[in-house]
Motif scaffolding. Sequence first.
Motif, PDB file in Angstrom:
ATOM      1  N   GLY A 419      25.093  21.974  25.805  1.00  0.00           N
ATOM      2  CA  GLY A 419      25.302  21.387  24.490  1.00  0.00           C
ATOM      3  C   GLY A 419      26.535  21.936  23.814  1.00  0.00           C
ATOM      4  O   GLY A 419      27.300  21.198  23.166  1.00  0.00           O
ATOM      5  N   ALA A 420      26.770  23.248  23.969  1.00  0.00           N
ATOM      6  CA  ALA A 420      27.971  23.856  23.387  1.00  0.00           C
ATOM      7  C   ALA A 420      29.228  23.278  24.011  1.00  0.00           C
ATOM      8  O   ALA A 420      30.246  23.077  23.333  1.00  0.00           O
ATOM      9  CB  ALA A 420      27.929  25.374  23.583  1.00  0.00           C
ATOM     10  N   LYS A 421      29.188  23.007  25.311  1.00  0.00           N
ATOM     11  CA  LYS A 421      30.346  22.410  25.988  1.00  0.00           C
ATOM     12  C   LYS A 421      30.651  21.022  25.419  1.00  0.00           C
ATOM     13  O   LYS A 421      31.808  20.679  25.151  1.00  0.00           O
ATOM     14  CB  LYS A 421      30.065  22.303  27.484  1.00  0.00           C
ATOM     15  CG  LYS A 421      31.251  21.817  28.308  1.00  0.00           C
ATOM     16  CD  LYS A 421      30.859  21.484  29.737  1.00  0.00           C
ATOM     17  CE  LYS A 421      30.266  22.656  30.464  1.00  0.00           C
ATOM     18  NZ  LYS A 421      29.991  22.326  31.895  1.00  0.00           N
ATOM     19  N   MET A 422      29.594  20.233  25.209  1.00  0.00           N
ATOM     20  CA  MET A 422      29.783  18.889  24.649  1.00  0.00           C
ATOM     21  C   MET A 422      30.332  18.972  23.227  1.00  0.00           C
ATOM     22  O   MET A 422      31.260  18.241  22.859  1.00  0.00           O
ATOM     23  CB  MET A 422      28.455  18.133  24.670  1.00  0.00           C
ATOM     24  CG  MET A 422      28.543  16.721  24.142  1.00  0.00           C
ATOM     25  SD  MET A 422      26.936  15.870  24.273  1.00  0.00           S
ATOM     26  CE  MET A 422      27.315  14.327  23.423  1.00  0.00           C
ATOM     27  N   VAL A 423      29.779  19.862  22.416  1.00  0.00           N
ATOM     28  CA  VAL A 423      30.246  20.023  21.038  1.00  0.00           C
ATOM     29  C   VAL A 423      31.696  20.498  21.015  1.00  0.00           C
ATOM     30  O   VAL A 423      32.505  20.035  20.208  1.00  0.00           O
ATOM     31  CB  VAL A 423      29.335  20.996  20.267  1.00  0.00           C
ATOM     32  CG1 VAL A 423      29.937  21.357  18.921  1.00  0.00           C
ATOM     33  CG2 VAL A 423      27.943  20.381  20.070  1.00  0.00           C
ATOM     34  N   ASN A 424      32.049  21.416  21.901  1.00  0.00           N
ATOM     35  CA  ASN A 424      33.414  21.929  21.975  1.00  0.00           C
ATOM     36  C   ASN A 424      34.396  20.815  22.299  1.00  0.00           C
ATOM     37  O   ASN A 424      35.409  20.637  21.616  1.00  0.00           O
ATOM     38  CB  ASN A 424      33.486  23.042  23.036  1.00  0.00           C
ATOM     39  CG  ASN A 424      34.779  23.833  22.976  1.00  0.00           C
ATOM     40  OD1 ASN A 424      35.832  23.318  22.641  1.00  0.00           O
ATOM     41  ND2 ASN A 424      34.702  25.106  23.338  1.00  0.00           N
ATOM     42  N   MET A 426      33.999  17.578  22.011  1.00  0.00           N
ATOM     43  CA  MET A 426      34.019  16.582  20.942  1.00  0.00           C
ATOM     44  C   MET A 426      34.765  17.099  19.716  1.00  0.00           C
ATOM     45  O   MET A 426      35.546  16.376  19.077  1.00  0.00           O
ATOM     46  CB  MET A 426      32.579  16.193  20.605  1.00  0.00           C
ATOM     47  CG  MET A 426      32.399  15.170  19.512  1.00  0.00           C
ATOM     48  SD  MET A 426      32.385  15.925  17.870  1.00  0.00           S
ATOM     49  CE  MET A 426      31.006  17.059  18.033  1.00  0.00           C
ATOM     50  N   SER A 427      34.565  18.361  19.374  1.00  0.00           N
ATOM     51  CA  SER A 427      35.208  18.939  18.183  1.00  0.00           C
ATOM     52  C   SER A 427      36.719  18.960  18.309  1.00  0.00           C
ATOM     53  O   SER A 427      37.440  18.806  17.316  1.00  0.00           O
ATOM     54  CB  SER A 427      34.700  20.369  17.947  1.00  0.00           C
ATOM     55  OG  SER A 427      33.314  20.395  17.734  1.00  0.00           O
ATOM     56  N   ASN A 428      37.219  19.170  19.507  1.00  0.00           N
ATOM     57  CA  ASN A 428      38.654  19.325  19.724  1.00  0.00           C
ATOM     58  C   ASN A 428      39.358  18.023  20.084  1.00  0.00           C
ATOM     59  O   ASN A 428      40.539  18.043  20.454  1.00  0.00           O
ATOM     60  CB  ASN A 428      38.899  20.368  20.812  1.00  0.00           C
ATOM     61  CG  ASN A 428      38.692  21.782  20.301  1.00  0.00           C
ATOM     62  OD1 ASN A 428      39.447  22.272  19.476  1.00  0.00           O
ATOM     63  ND2 ASN A 428      37.647  22.444  20.784  1.00  0.00           N
ATOM     64  N   LYS A 556      43.183  20.581  23.530  1.00  0.00           N
ATOM     65  CA  LYS A 556      42.785  21.903  24.003  1.00  0.00           C
ATOM     66  C   LYS A 556      41.343  22.158  23.601  1.00  0.00           C
ATOM     67  O   LYS A 556      40.916  21.755  22.521  1.00  0.00           O
ATOM     68  CB  LYS A 556      43.670  22.995  23.388  1.00  0.00           C
ATOM     69  CG  LYS A 556      45.137  22.933  23.768  1.00  0.00           C
ATOM     70  CD  LYS A 556      45.895  24.065  23.091  1.00  0.00           C
ATOM     71  CE  LYS A 556      47.370  24.044  23.435  1.00  0.00           C
ATOM     72  NZ  LYS A 556      48.106  25.154  22.762  1.00  0.00           N
ATOM     73  N   THR A 557      40.615  22.851  24.455  1.00  0.00           N
ATOM     74  CA  THR A 557      39.218  23.162  24.123  1.00  0.00           C
ATOM     75  C   THR A 557      38.973  24.647  23.919  1.00  0.00           C
ATOM     76  O   THR A 557      37.906  25.027  23.458  1.00  0.00           O
ATOM     77  CB  THR A 557      38.274  22.686  25.233  1.00  0.00           C
ATOM     78  OG1 THR A 557      38.605  23.380  26.447  1.00  0.00           O
ATOM     79  CG2 THR A 557      38.380  21.195  25.452  1.00  0.00           C
ATOM     80  N   GLY A 558      39.919  25.489  24.268  1.00  0.00           N
ATOM     81  CA  GLY A 558      39.596  26.908  24.279  1.00  0.00           C
ATOM     82  C   GLY A 558      38.688  27.216  25.457  1.00  0.00           C
ATOM     83  O   GLY A 558      38.672  26.492  26.453  1.00  0.00           O
TER      84      GLY A 558
END
Length: 562
Positions: A419-424, A426-428, A556-558
């Motif tokens: 879930g964190a990967k998807m949010v990351n 999407m956020s970026n 970029k996603t970090g």
Amino acid sequence: MSAATTSGLRETAAQYAKIEDKIREGGGAKAIERQHEKGRLTARERVDRLIDPKSFFQELGVWAAWEMYKDAGGAPAAGVVTGIGVVEGRRAMIIANDATVKAGAFFPMTCKKIIRAQTIAQMARLPLIYLVDSAGVFLPMQEDVFPDVDDFGRIFRNNAVISAEGIPQIAAIMGYCVAGGGYLPVLCDTLLMTEGSGLYLAGPALVKAAIGQEVSDEELGGAGMHAAISGTIDFREKDDEACIARLRGLVGKYGGRRDTQTRGRGVRTGQSARAAEDVYSVFTDKPGAQYDVKEVIACFVDVRAERNEQGHESLAADFDEYKADYGQSLVCGYASMGGHACGIVANQKKITHRQMPGGKAGPAKFTNMPGVIYDDSADKAARFIMDCNQRKIPIVFLHDTTGFMVGRDSEQGGIIRAGAKMVNAMSNCVVPKIVVILGGSYGAGNYAMCGRAFDQFVSFAWPGAKCAVMGANQATGVLATIEEASRKRRGEVIDEEMHKQILAGIHAGYTEQADIRHGAARGWVDRIIQPHETRGELIAALEAAGQGWDYTKQFKTGVLQT
């Protein structure tokens, strides 16, 4: 220039052209026949079908490896076809292994030719399309193919660097792809694979010799396994023709400028695949009821004409579903609406199934609940979102979710990480994000599907939609327990009647707060729309986003949780 000189030049040119014709025969008539017996096209046949009709394929490196490797029987054109062609109105670098030449094995010049093609594409930022059909390194020459800076490994390094530079790469496995060669397609942004092809680090014979395990081609690395279990491939295709048609469709859904005069896919931008009014019969928000969100999507996206094996034309949604057999609780895909390319991420509201990697007993199967996001779905969506940023196309999020899956199995499966990967991702996003809340949008599911806090370009909601941290029924039980515990500490006695009153009061208040009008009143949603007008609303939003959006920003996603 004298007539004699002109005549000599013509003769030389004709001689060269004759040799080139011979080179283009690859491994010769018998090798071509063997390729056809497998139900596969040759490399040049694949290229001819891939490029736009009547367009020019500017082949490069035809003479590569000419008069070389005679002891090995030669390698016409180094066993690979490279060149610049027009696909769906867009110029692309095409790299196709020629399986008629030593089963598409890599000679030293094969590596150099592919690296040169990658370099040209990198300079001009041309998308790269790899048609993979190769047995891997030509082992008798491994020392000249495997280790050095301009050898086999440099191709994979270039795959990774080119992707990081935002240059799109698509690979289609249309035969065998073994050992280290398997990294080329998997390092690309989008991966297709035909039935009967193989993708594995070691074939069945080597696996048996190495670890004593007997396994079939399909179990080890077939298209079905990689589509449903490993999740490695994005599109599983029946044969070469279907794969090439899908490739053209996917290239047609890149953002940016293209020559529309050469396109020929039969996309009809003035109508949707299903009637707009069909949303009322397809969608349901009744508790316990299910629907297929792909039927809802068909009411929004353009229609395209397709021909079956008998040549009959039919109409279908212009929607290329991504990893259709994997992570099925989320539906992702590339689409066009009013001619605008976009990606779609949608919650699936029907029961789906998941296959897990299995031991001796084979893969285990699990059932996914409707509207719930599972770890494999979140992983899939994260990669899809990243590819939409690579393509420079907007993403449309269709919400109808109760949130992420909970429980021991889900937690051990890494649901928070996924879930964190998807949010990351999407956020970026550097592309426009458009949201439509169809039904429910609850908890972290709202966040992952681009909630209000995540830079929505514009957000819509249907009448009757709900948005809250959790559903009223779940929240009521939790809040009632807290309220009753508080009252008991104050010395109050909670009998059955009081318990019912507390439940009813909390449920009513929570239901009111979840009402989409409550959110719209507070600016959490931009526009409540009529369901049958969704296609028009989305097209208008896509047109607004396309007018001046800055697509030059670097995605970029970090650090991603993997």
